[in-house]
Design an enzyme around this catalytic site. Structure first.
Site, PDB file in Angstrom:
ATOM      1  N   LYS A  13       0.847  -1.219   0.000  1.00  0.00           N
ATOM      2  CA  LYS A  13       0.000   0.000   0.000  1.00  0.00           C
ATOM      3  C   LYS A  13       0.872   1.254   0.000  1.00  0.00           C
ATOM      4  CE  LYS A  13      -1.968  -1.072   3.940  1.00  0.00           C
ATOM      5  NZ  LYS A  13      -1.252  -2.313   4.238  1.00  0.00           N
ATOM      6  N   ARG A  88      -9.554   1.321   8.640  1.00  0.00           N
ATOM      7  CA  ARG A  88      -9.046   0.001   9.040  1.00  0.00           C
ATOM      8  C   ARG A  88     -10.145  -0.868   9.646  1.00  0.00           C
ATOM      9  NH1 ARG A  88      -3.420   0.582   8.423  1.00  0.00           N
ATOM     10  NH2 ARG A  88      -2.338  -0.930   9.696  1.00  0.00           N
ATOM     11  N   ARG A 127      12.035  -5.807   5.136  1.00  0.00           N
ATOM     12  CA  ARG A 127      11.777  -4.369   4.905  1.00  0.00           C
ATOM     13  C   ARG A 127      12.695  -3.468   5.735  1.00  0.00           C
ATOM     14  NH1 ARG A 127       5.924  -1.915   5.451  1.00  0.00           N
ATOM     15  NH2 ARG A 127       5.944  -2.999   7.443  1.00  0.00           N
ATOM     16  N   ARG A 160      11.314  -1.599  11.174  1.00  0.00           N
ATOM     17  CA  ARG A 160      10.205  -1.244  12.073  1.00  0.00           C
ATOM     18  C   ARG A 160      10.114  -2.232  13.229  1.00  0.00           C
ATOM     19  NH1 ARG A 160       5.018   0.007   8.294  1.00  0.00           N
ATOM     20  NH2 ARG A 160       4.026  -1.200   9.924  1.00  0.00           N
ATOM     21  N   ARG A 171      -0.460  -8.565  13.564  1.00  0.00           N
ATOM     22  CA  ARG A 171      -1.003  -7.578  12.607  1.00  0.00           C
ATOM     23  C   ARG A 171      -1.850  -8.263  11.534  1.00  0.00           C
ATOM     24  NH1 ARG A 171       4.330  -5.158  10.755  1.00  0.00           N
ATOM     25  NH2 ARG A 171       3.099  -4.134   9.156  1.00  0.00           N
TER      26      ARG A 171
HETATM   27  P1  AP5 Z   1       4.894  -1.554   1.869  1.00  0.00           P
HETATM   28  O1  AP5 Z   1       4.592  -0.737   0.676  1.00  0.00           O
HETATM   29  O2  AP5 Z   1       5.564  -0.896   3.016  1.00  0.00           O
HETATM   30  O3  AP5 Z   1       3.596  -2.352   2.337  1.00  0.00           O
HETATM   31  P2  AP5 Z   1       2.313  -1.862   3.139  1.00  0.00           P
HETATM   32  O4  AP5 Z   1       1.123  -2.538   2.551  1.00  0.00           O
HETATM   33  O5  AP5 Z   1       2.280  -0.364   3.201  1.00  0.00           O
HETATM   34  O6  AP5 Z   1       2.617  -2.538   4.522  1.00  0.00           O
HETATM   35  P3  AP5 Z   1       2.624  -1.972   6.022  1.00  0.00           P
HETATM   36  O7  AP5 Z   1       3.310  -3.021   6.835  1.00  0.00           O
HETATM   37  O8  AP5 Z   1       3.168  -0.587   6.085  1.00  0.00           O
HETATM   38  O9  AP5 Z   1       1.114  -1.961   6.309  1.00  0.00           O
HETATM   39  P4  AP5 Z   1       0.432  -1.951   7.665  1.00  0.00           P
HETATM   40  O10 AP5 Z   1      -0.949  -1.723   7.189  1.00  0.00           O
HETATM   41  O11 AP5 Z   1       0.638  -3.134   8.523  1.00  0.00           O
HETATM   42  O12 AP5 Z   1       1.199  -0.801   8.462  1.00  0.00           O
HETATM   43  P5  AP5 Z   1       0.838   0.720   8.749  1.00  0.00           P
HETATM   44  O13 AP5 Z   1       2.097   1.473   8.660  1.00  0.00           O
HETATM   45  O14 AP5 Z   1      -0.325   1.186   7.938  1.00  0.00           O
HETATM   46  O15 AP5 Z   1       5.786  -2.805   1.372  1.00  0.00           O
HETATM   47  C1  AP5 Z   1       6.284  -3.749   2.289  1.00  0.00           C
HETATM   48  C2  AP5 Z   1       7.658  -4.249   1.790  1.00  0.00           C
HETATM   49  O16 AP5 Z   1       7.464  -4.933   0.570  1.00  0.00           O
HETATM   50  C3  AP5 Z   1       8.674  -3.128   1.498  1.00  0.00           C
HETATM   51  O17 AP5 Z   1       9.962  -3.597   1.823  1.00  0.00           O
HETATM   52  C4  AP5 Z   1       8.568  -2.912  -0.016  1.00  0.00           C
HETATM   53  O18 AP5 Z   1       9.782  -2.440  -0.582  1.00  0.00           O
HETATM   54  C5  AP5 Z   1       8.241  -4.338  -0.472  1.00  0.00           C
HETATM   55  N1  AP5 Z   1       7.417  -4.368  -1.686  1.00  0.00           N
HETATM   56  C6  AP5 Z   1       6.353  -3.577  -1.984  1.00  0.00           C
HETATM   57  N2  AP5 Z   1       5.840  -3.907  -3.186  1.00  0.00           N
HETATM   58  C7  AP5 Z   1       6.590  -4.944  -3.652  1.00  0.00           C
HETATM   59  C8  AP5 Z   1       6.558  -5.726  -4.855  1.00  0.00           C
HETATM   60  N3  AP5 Z   1       5.634  -5.517  -5.815  1.00  0.00           N
HETATM   61  N4  AP5 Z   1       7.473  -6.702  -4.976  1.00  0.00           N
HETATM   62  C9  AP5 Z   1       8.407  -6.936  -4.015  1.00  0.00           C
HETATM   63  N5  AP5 Z   1       8.493  -6.217  -2.878  1.00  0.00           N
HETATM   64  C10 AP5 Z   1       7.587  -5.234  -2.691  1.00  0.00           C
HETATM   65  O19 AP5 Z   1       0.333   0.654  10.271  1.00  0.00           O
HETATM   66  C11 AP5 Z   1       1.229   0.370  11.325  1.00  0.00           C
HETATM   67  C12 AP5 Z   1       0.481   0.447  12.650  1.00  0.00           C
HETATM   68  O20 AP5 Z   1      -0.068   1.775  12.833  1.00  0.00           O
HETATM   69  C13 AP5 Z   1      -0.741  -0.483  12.779  1.00  0.00           C
HETATM   70  O21 AP5 Z   1      -0.366  -1.787  13.192  1.00  0.00           O
HETATM   71  C14 AP5 Z   1      -1.561   0.263  13.844  1.00  0.00           C
HETATM   72  O22 AP5 Z   1      -1.036   0.069  15.129  1.00  0.00           O
HETATM   73  C15 AP5 Z   1      -1.351   1.729  13.459  1.00  0.00           C
HETATM   74  N6  AP5 Z   1      -2.359   2.191  12.489  1.00  0.00           N
HETATM   75  C16 AP5 Z   1      -2.137   2.625  11.219  1.00  0.00           C
HETATM   76  N7  AP5 Z   1      -3.287   2.983  10.640  1.00  0.00           N
HETATM   77  C17 AP5 Z   1      -4.268   2.773  11.546  1.00  0.00           C
HETATM   78  C18 AP5 Z   1      -5.690   2.949  11.528  1.00  0.00           C
HETATM   79  N8  AP5 Z   1      -6.329   3.410  10.430  1.00  0.00           N
HETATM   80  N9  AP5 Z   1      -6.389   2.629  12.651  1.00  0.00           N
HETATM   81  C19 AP5 Z   1      -5.765   2.194  13.767  1.00  0.00           C
HETATM   82  N10 AP5 Z   1      -4.422   1.991  13.846  1.00  0.00           N
HETATM   83  C20 AP5 Z   1      -3.688   2.280  12.745  1.00  0.00           C
END
Ligand code: AP5
Length: 219
Positions: A13, A88, A127, A160, A171
């Site tokens: 994402k 979410r 990552r 992270r 998660r």
């Molecule tokens: P990346 O693009 O970082 O993936 P992502 O889907 O953004 O994954 P996240 O782990 O960031 O999502 P998340 O939803 O768990 O975390 P968030 O930060 O939102 O890619 C991942 C890896 O893959 C990278 O190394 C990238 O280079 C690689 N990659 C990407 N595309 C690729 C491809 N095509 N091929 C190969 N490799 C690839 O949330 C973190 C925390 O914040 C949550 O756990 C929660 O505590 C809090 N939080 C955030 N939003 C909310 C909300 N709305 N409500 C409540 N709590 C929240």
């Protein structure tokens, strides 16, 4: 234009939202990045959310919804926004719908990025992120040019704390229990665009842009 990027942790994402936002000239709001910046700076918000994030739990809705709605009124959001990591759960989705409805606006499209679970685990375990600009890297797939330094801003790269195997499992469980039901929610309103997130990043970006343009042209 208001577009949501939906998908499991590691689906891509953040990676895709940054690229597609640039291509379509939209602001990119990533709730995870906003929370991590607050934790890093030790702000009041950061202190409140740190323990939830470390455990892989969702931050309480009151905090998250308020933060996003405040961010959405900033001037850079006027031409449209990609929301990455929000909503979410159903409560957040409904709060967003009613806040937009008050301004006679609505979510236009929801890009649902799908990736097999074993690939999610592989991506998250390798990552690395820039502490300054949040650009994502992968130890083997997309390493930085100079190890430990961001290609874009020279910032320090780090892993992270919620990318440990145990917290990633938590998660994923939270995702399947609370976030996955949003797929049906947006499908019912005809806004869902399912995109295969496996394969080269540039190819996935092209699929997403094609899906958005195709569906806007058809509507
Ligand atoms: P990346 O693009 O970082 O993936 P992502 O889907 O953004 O994954 P996240 O782990 O960031 O999502 P998340 O939803 O768990 O975390 P968030 O930060 O939102 O890619 C991942 C890896 O893959 C990278 O190394 C990238 O280079 C690689 N990659 C990407 N595309 C690729 C491809 N095509 N091929 C190969 N490799 C690839 O949330 C973190 C925390 O914040 C949550 O756990 C929660 O505590 C809090 N939080 C955030 N939003 C909310 C909300 N709305 N409500 C409540 N709590 C929240």
């Amino acid at each position: 234009m208001y577009i949501i990027f939906l998908g499991a942790p590691g689906a891509g994402k953040g990676t895709q939202a940054a690229t597609v936002a640039q291509k379509l000239n939209l602001a990119h709001i990533a709730t995870g990045d906003l929370f991590r910046q607050a934790v890093e700076r030790g702000t009041e918000l950061g202190v409140k959310v740190k323990s939830y994030m470390e455990k892989g739990m969702l931050v309480p809705d009151e905090i998250t919804i308020q933060m996003v709605l405040e961010r959405l009124v900033a001037s850079d959001c006027e031409s449209g926004v990609i929301l990455d990591g929000f909503p979410r759960n159903l409560r957040q989705a409904k709060a967003l719908d009613s806040a937009l409805a008050q301004q006679a606006r609505a979510i236009d499209k929801v890009v649902y990025i799908t990736v097999p679970e074993e690939e999610l685990l592989r991506r998250l375990s390798g990552r690395w992120l820039c502490r300054q600009c949040q650009a994502p890297y992968h130890a083997t797939d997309s390493p930085p040019k100079v190890w430990g330094k961001c290609d874009h801003c020279g910032g320090e790269l780090y892993q992270r704390p919620d990318d440990t195997p145990q917290t990633v499992r938590e998660r994923l469980q939270v995702y399947f229990a609370k976030t996955a039901p949003l797929v049906d929610y947006y499908n019912q309103s005809g806004k869902l665009l399912e995109v295969d997130g496996a394969g080269e990043k540039a190819e996935v970006s092209r699929r997403i842009v094609r899906a958005i343009h195709g569906s806007l042209a058809a509507s």
